[in-house]
Design a protein around this motif. Structure first.
Motif, PDB file in Angstrom:
ATOM      1  N   GLN A   1      -3.108   5.791  -0.833  1.00 19.55           N
ATOM      2  CA  GLN A   1      -3.962   6.463   0.157  1.00 19.55           C
ATOM      3  C   GLN A   1      -4.549   7.786  -0.328  1.00 19.55           C
ATOM      4  O   GLN A   1      -5.654   8.136   0.062  1.00 19.55           O
ATOM      5  CB  GLN A   1      -3.197   6.663   1.467  1.00 19.55           C
TER       6      GLN A   1
ATOM      7  N   ARG B   1       0.874  -1.190   0.000  1.00 21.23           N
ATOM      8  CA  ARG B   1       0.000   0.000   0.000  1.00 21.23           C
ATOM      9  C   ARG B   1       0.904   1.231   0.000  1.00 21.23           C
ATOM     10  O   ARG B   1       1.891   1.269   0.742  1.00 21.23           O
ATOM     11  CB  ARG B   1      -0.857  -0.031   1.271  1.00 21.23           C
TER      12      ARG B   1
ATOM     13  N   ILE C   1     -12.981   7.904   2.115  1.00 27.20           N
ATOM     14  CA  ILE C   1     -13.145   6.817   3.098  1.00 27.20           C
ATOM     15  C   ILE C   1     -12.714   7.311   4.487  1.00 27.20           C
ATOM     16  O   ILE C   1     -13.418   7.129   5.478  1.00 27.20           O
ATOM     17  CB  ILE C   1     -12.298   5.584   2.687  1.00 27.20           C
ATOM     18  N   TYR C   2     -11.549   7.965   4.533  1.00 26.24           N
ATOM     19  CA  TYR C   2     -11.037   8.434   5.835  1.00 26.24           C
ATOM     20  C   TYR C   2     -11.973   9.468   6.453  1.00 26.24           C
ATOM     21  O   TYR C   2     -12.240   9.455   7.651  1.00 26.24           O
ATOM     22  CB  TYR C   2      -9.630   9.025   5.680  1.00 26.24           C
TER      23      TYR C   2
ATOM     24  N   ASP D   1      -7.088   1.470   6.842  1.00 22.37           N
ATOM     25  CA  ASP D   1      -6.694   0.610   5.719  1.00 22.37           C
ATOM     26  C   ASP D   1      -6.331  -0.801   6.169  1.00 22.37           C
ATOM     27  O   ASP D   1      -6.685  -1.768   5.502  1.00 22.37           O
ATOM     28  CB  ASP D   1      -5.538   1.251   4.944  1.00 22.37           C
TER      29      ASP D   1
ATOM     30  N   GLU E   1      -5.932   8.332  -2.868  1.00 18.97           N
ATOM     31  CA  GLU E   1      -7.174   8.068  -3.612  1.00 18.97           C
ATOM     32  C   GLU E   1      -8.275   7.548  -2.687  1.00 18.97           C
ATOM     33  O   GLU E   1      -9.319   7.104  -3.142  1.00 18.97           O
ATOM     34  CB  GLU E   1      -6.899   7.029  -4.718  1.00 18.97           C
ATOM     35  N   ARG E   2      -8.031   7.595  -1.394  1.00 18.69           N
ATOM     36  CA  ARG E   2      -8.990   7.040  -0.432  1.00 18.69           C
ATOM     37  C   ARG E   2      -9.511   8.098   0.549  1.00 18.69           C
ATOM     38  O   ARG E   2     -10.063   7.768   1.602  1.00 18.69           O
ATOM     39  CB  ARG E   2      -8.311   5.898   0.355  1.00 18.69           C
TER      40      ARG E   2
END
Ligand code: GLU
Length: 243
Positions: free
Chosen positions: A83, A40, A89-90, A200, A85-86
């Protein structure tokens, strides 16, 4: 199912030799147990981001013969594996923590934080955030809604012993009085390492977090986050640092 990972940050010229050693152990452990090993990319620290480092890291890992099952260039069920691209989510989990009363908005200025810090050091206390915004959340929330810059902090309970088991080091206990109300979401909208790593590792179903010893002091913060989210802890193993 054994699932391990390494989570390099593209902040240098290539992968650090210590991370390569950590990668070997994660890879070997996953292969031994017929599990999966993933990479990751933790690129949330934008101030230290180095263009091109991600590709170099992946090339070096491949050159050393470590095949991986999921990553930014190898699709898997828990993508994206980068991360940056996330972010949504966070944010979603951080807002859920606020709703549950486990986290809060903070709009303190750098000047105020510096002042609090100075004061605490002068009083020979461990410098920590003084939870000022926690006690005026309604007012803070209004300012946040009106567009003021903010961070989201974890509300760390006072004077609680946090214990976690480490495969190599045994039980490790730390009192929460030594832990700051850590920032989860920074003012640029990016998560901190602490929030992103916990979310994650949980969502990517990592069974064993095998990483260098230097992360031991961060682990109690992660444990508090797992508890706040109501998630089971992975198995932790902190490796001696390669010297
Ligand atoms: N991004 C961290 C690093 O660069 C990962 C630490 C961890 O494995 O949790 O080493």
């Amino acid at each position: 199912m054994v699932r391990t990972r390494i989570a390099p940050s593209p902040t240098g010229q290539d992968i650090h030799i210590g991370n390569l050693y950590t990668a070997y152990i994660n890879w070997a452990f996953a292969r031994k147990h017929k599990g999966q090993f993933l990479i990751r990319i933790e690129d949330t620290d934008r101030t230290r981001y180095v263009e091109g480092a991600e590709q170099k890291i992946l090339n070096t890992i491949k050159a050393y013969g470590l095949d991986y099952d999921e990553s930014v260039d190898k699709d898997g069920p828990y993508k994206p594996y980068r991360q940056s691209e996330r972010l949504k989510i966070y944010k979603k989990y951080a807002e859920e923590l606020i709703e549950k009363g486990k986290a809060y908005y903070c709009i303190c200025t750098k000047e105020r934080l510096d002042e609090v810090r100075k004061q605490m050091i002068a009083e020979k206390k461990i410098p920590k955030y003084d939870k000022y915004c926690l006690h005026i959340q309604d007012e803070v929330k209004k300012k946040v809604d009106a567009g003021e810059q903010y961070v989201i902090r974890l509300d760390v309970p006072e004077n609680v012993e946090v214990t976690f088991a480490d495969v190599i080091h045994g039980d490790i206990t730390i009192n929460t009085n030594n832990i700051d109300d850590q920032v989860l979401i920074k003012s640029d909208g990016f998560p901190t390492y602490h929030l992103a790593v916990v979310i994650d590792d949980y969502l990517m179903k990592i069974s064993h977090v095998i990483r260098a010893e230097e992360w031991i002091s961060s682990t109690p913060k992660h444990v508090l986050l797992y508890q706040a989210c109501g998630w089971q802890l992975p198995i932790f193993a902190h490796l001696p640092i390669l010297r």
